[in-house]
Design a protein around this motif. Structure first.
Motif, PDB file in Angstrom:
ATOM      1  N   ASP A 125      56.690 182.463   0.771  1.00 20.09           N
ATOM      2  CA  ASP A 125      57.534 181.185   0.387  1.00 20.09           C
ATOM      3  C   ASP A 125      58.014 180.209   1.397  1.00 20.09           C
ATOM      4  O   ASP A 125      58.480 179.081   1.029  1.00 20.09           O
ATOM      5  CB  ASP A 125      58.988 181.921  -0.241  1.00 20.09           C
ATOM      6  CG  ASP A 125      58.581 182.723  -1.470  1.00 20.09           C
ATOM      7  OD1 ASP A 125      57.574 182.384  -2.180  1.00 20.09           O
ATOM      8  OD2 ASP A 125      59.536 183.486  -2.242  1.00 20.09           O
ATOM      9  N   LEU A 126      58.009 180.706   2.844  1.00 21.52           N
ATOM     10  CA  LEU A 126      58.314 179.713   3.592  1.00 21.52           C
ATOM     11  C   LEU A 126      57.281 179.036   4.195  1.00 21.52           C
ATOM     12  O   LEU A 126      56.266 179.536   4.630  1.00 21.52           O
ATOM     13  CB  LEU A 126      59.068 180.295   4.796  1.00 21.52           C
ATOM     14  CG  LEU A 126      60.415 181.076   4.388  1.00 21.52           C
ATOM     15  CD1 LEU A 126      61.103 181.881   5.718  1.00 21.52           C
ATOM     16  CD2 LEU A 126      61.318 180.254   4.042  1.00 21.52           C
ATOM     17  N   GLU A 127      57.028 177.560   3.954  1.00 25.35           N
ATOM     18  CA  GLU A 127      56.047 176.863   4.359  1.00 25.35           C
ATOM     19  C   GLU A 127      56.247 175.990   5.381  1.00 25.35           C
ATOM     20  O   GLU A 127      57.016 174.947   5.515  1.00 25.35           O
ATOM     21  CB  GLU A 127      55.434 175.946   3.085  1.00 25.35           C
ATOM     22  CG  GLU A 127      54.267 175.242   3.291  1.00 25.35           C
ATOM     23  CD  GLU A 127      53.050 176.180   3.611  1.00 25.35           C
ATOM     24  OE1 GLU A 127      52.174 176.023   4.369  1.00 25.35           O
ATOM     25  OE2 GLU A 127      52.858 177.344   2.744  1.00 25.35           O
ATOM     26  N   PRO A 128      55.839 176.554   6.348  1.00 23.73           N
ATOM     27  CA  PRO A 128      55.826 175.512   7.949  1.00 23.73           C
ATOM     28  C   PRO A 128      55.042 174.405   7.977  1.00 23.73           C
ATOM     29  O   PRO A 128      53.812 174.304   7.302  1.00 23.73           O
ATOM     30  CB  PRO A 128      55.776 176.545   9.095  1.00 23.73           C
ATOM     31  CG  PRO A 128      54.419 177.586   8.646  1.00 23.73           C
ATOM     32  CD  PRO A 128      54.596 177.585   6.850  1.00 23.73           C
ATOM     33  N   ASP A 129      55.351 173.527   8.830  1.00 24.83           N
ATOM     34  CA  ASP A 129      54.798 172.155   9.067  1.00 24.83           C
ATOM     35  C   ASP A 129      55.440 171.801  10.478  1.00 24.83           C
ATOM     36  O   ASP A 129      56.530 171.501  10.548  1.00 24.83           O
ATOM     37  CB  ASP A 129      54.799 171.072   8.031  1.00 24.83           C
ATOM     38  CG  ASP A 129      53.802 169.961   8.340  1.00 24.83           C
ATOM     39  OD1 ASP A 129      52.877 169.975   8.939  1.00 24.83           O
ATOM     40  OD2 ASP A 129      54.333 168.607   8.039  1.00 24.83           O
ATOM     41  N   CYS A 130      54.478 171.191  11.394  1.00 23.32           N
ATOM     42  CA  CYS A 130      54.940 170.924  12.721  1.00 23.32           C
ATOM     43  C   CYS A 130      53.918 169.922  13.293  1.00 23.32           C
ATOM     44  O   CYS A 130      52.609 169.874  13.037  1.00 23.32           O
ATOM     45  CB  CYS A 130      55.308 172.107  13.594  1.00 23.32           C
ATOM     46  SG  CYS A 130      56.043 171.622  15.165  1.00 23.32           S
ATOM     47  N   SER A 131      54.403 168.861  13.947  1.00 18.23           N
ATOM     48  CA  SER A 131      53.530 167.879  14.508  1.00 18.23           C
ATOM     49  C   SER A 131      52.875 168.278  15.938  1.00 18.23           C
ATOM     50  O   SER A 131      52.160 167.551  16.624  1.00 18.23           O
ATOM     51  CB  SER A 131      54.180 166.700  14.779  1.00 18.23           C
ATOM     52  OG  SER A 131      55.378 166.748  15.684  1.00 18.23           O
ATOM     53  N   CYS A 132      53.198 169.582  16.227  1.00 18.85           N
ATOM     54  CA  CYS A 132      52.473 170.022  17.532  1.00 18.85           C
ATOM     55  C   CYS A 132      51.149 170.495  17.382  1.00 18.85           C
ATOM     56  O   CYS A 132      50.617 170.635  16.012  1.00 18.85           O
ATOM     57  CB  CYS A 132      53.235 171.474  17.963  1.00 18.85           C
ATOM     58  SG  CYS A 132      52.860 172.788  17.158  1.00 18.85           S
ATOM     59  N   PRO A 133      50.308 170.697  18.474  1.00 20.03           N
ATOM     60  CA  PRO A 133      48.778 170.858  18.211  1.00 20.03           C
ATOM     61  C   PRO A 133      48.533 172.341  17.817  1.00 20.03           C
ATOM     62  O   PRO A 133      47.404 172.653  17.656  1.00 20.03           O
ATOM     63  CB  PRO A 133      48.318 170.566  19.430  1.00 20.03           C
ATOM     64  CG  PRO A 133      49.519 170.620  20.682  1.00 20.03           C
ATOM     65  CD  PRO A 133      50.525 170.237  19.772  1.00 20.03           C
TER      66      PRO A 133
END
Length: 363
Positions: A125-133
């Motif tokens: 249910d927890l959908e992560p998104d990050c600008s790191c590589p």
């Protein structure tokens, strides 16, 4: 529309600091850890969370966001409750007075999580998104954000409701249209539910009469008279407002000096208190890093106020220097003006909600 809520960045924690201690906070972390595909990244995320490498956190419907180490934009999203799920949740709360009272006291009854409404996240249910590589799911930055969010959930279960699309105000307003029993609700929440406020207290028709004291050995008559006058002021404040602010010893010393002209050694602090109370004193003595969206809003407002030609601004954390003026953004959401005096910045007036209020020509 439910508003976003900002939280100051957590400082580095002492060794042995724990994450979630409530059952709902632990359930949040279980969803994170059961979803993770890399236990090594989770370990790094825990370390990042404890060493203060996550900036201020913004919680909005369906979304956690923060700027993490190296200025990475990190977001974790969750599904919001549908209207039907929200109605079922309200039915469950309305069925027992204890449910609402518990939430308002910072507790989540287990029965609310077992009512067929996906209040707590499950695996995936927890959908992560990050600008790191990093391609981890989640990466160490998103994991750190989730670990810190468990502290927010422990402290205030309404953070969980906000993530699911509704906030405290939404809940209270929705229950006003239902026959929800509210026994045991705190006074502030009862007022929010529509209970008429108490009438204003009658005017106090007396003034403090200075004490007529005679000098005596070991007694500083002037100091005693000041303390007596201050006690009368505090009593008046308590009668009118029903409470007194909780201050540190230093804050109370500054307050006393500001109220009674005792400025020796506290000149700038006294001025700060006179202009803005405890918030003004903090703006004088502390620097902090506000949420990026707050600063972006302020920049846009400056451009608009100066008709597209905003002044040159030197920015450092919460302090903006514009020529001979410095504006400091307080944790209370207000901007405090300072002017330079003998190489130091001194409080120069009361705070305003927006920095462009200090533009020349604005009354």
């Amino acid at each position: 529309m439910t508003d976003a809520k900002g939280f100051a960045a957590f400082p580095a924690q002492q060794a042995g600091a724990r994450f979630a201690t409530t059952w709902w906070g632990r359930s949040w972390l279980k969803a994170l850890e059961d979803t993770s595909l890399d236990q090594g990244l989770l370990r790094k995320g825990r370390a990042y969370a404890k060493t203060g490498q996550v900036g201020p956190i913004t919680v909005s419907p369906g979304r956690l966001a923060a700027v993490t180490e190296n200025e990475y934009d990190t977001v974790v999203t969750v599904e919001q409750l549908t209207d039907a799920e929200w109605d079922r949740f309200l039915d469950q709360i309305a069925s027992q007075a204890g449910h609402l009272a518990a939430l308002l006291e910072g507790e989540v009854p287990q029965a609310l999580a077992d009512a067929g409404v996906p209040l707590l996240p499950a695996v995936g249910d927890l959908e992560p998104d990050c600008s790191c590589p990093d391609w981890g799911h989640p990466c160490k930055h998103a994991a750190a954000l989730c670990y810190q969010a468990s502290w927010l959930l422990d402290a205030d279960p309404f953070v969980l409701l906000l993530l699911r699309g509704r906030g405290r105000r939404d809940l209270i307003e929705a229950l006003q249209t239902r026959d929800a029993p509210v026994e045991g609700v705190p006074v502030e929440e009862a007022r929010a539910l529509g209970v008429p406020p108490l009438p204003e207290p009658p005017p106090l028709e007396f003034a403090f009469q200075p004490l007529d004291l005679e000098p005596a050995d070991g007694v500083q008559v002037g100091a005693l008279a000041v303390l007596a006058a201050d006690a009368a002021d505090q009593a008046r404040e308590l009668l009118v407002h029903g409470r007194l602010a909780v201050l540190t010893e230093y804050q109370d010393r500054v307050r006393l000096a500001a109220a009674h002209g005792l400025e020796v050694g506290l000149g700038a602090a006294v001025q700060a208190w006179r202009h803005g109370g405890a918030g003004g004193l903090e703006a004088l003595e502390s620097a902090w890093t506000p949420p990026r969206q707050e600063l972006a809003r302020a920049r846009a407002g400056l451009v608009a106020a100066w008709e597209g030609e905003a002044p040159q601004v030197q920015e450092w954390r919460n302090r903006w220097t514009i020529g001979a003026l410095q504006l400091r953004f307080g944790r209370d959401g207000r901007w405090y003006p300072f002017t330079e005096r003998e190489g130091e910045w001194w409080p120069s007036g009361p705070p305003e909600r927006d920095p462009w209020a200090f533009r020349p020509g604005v009354p």
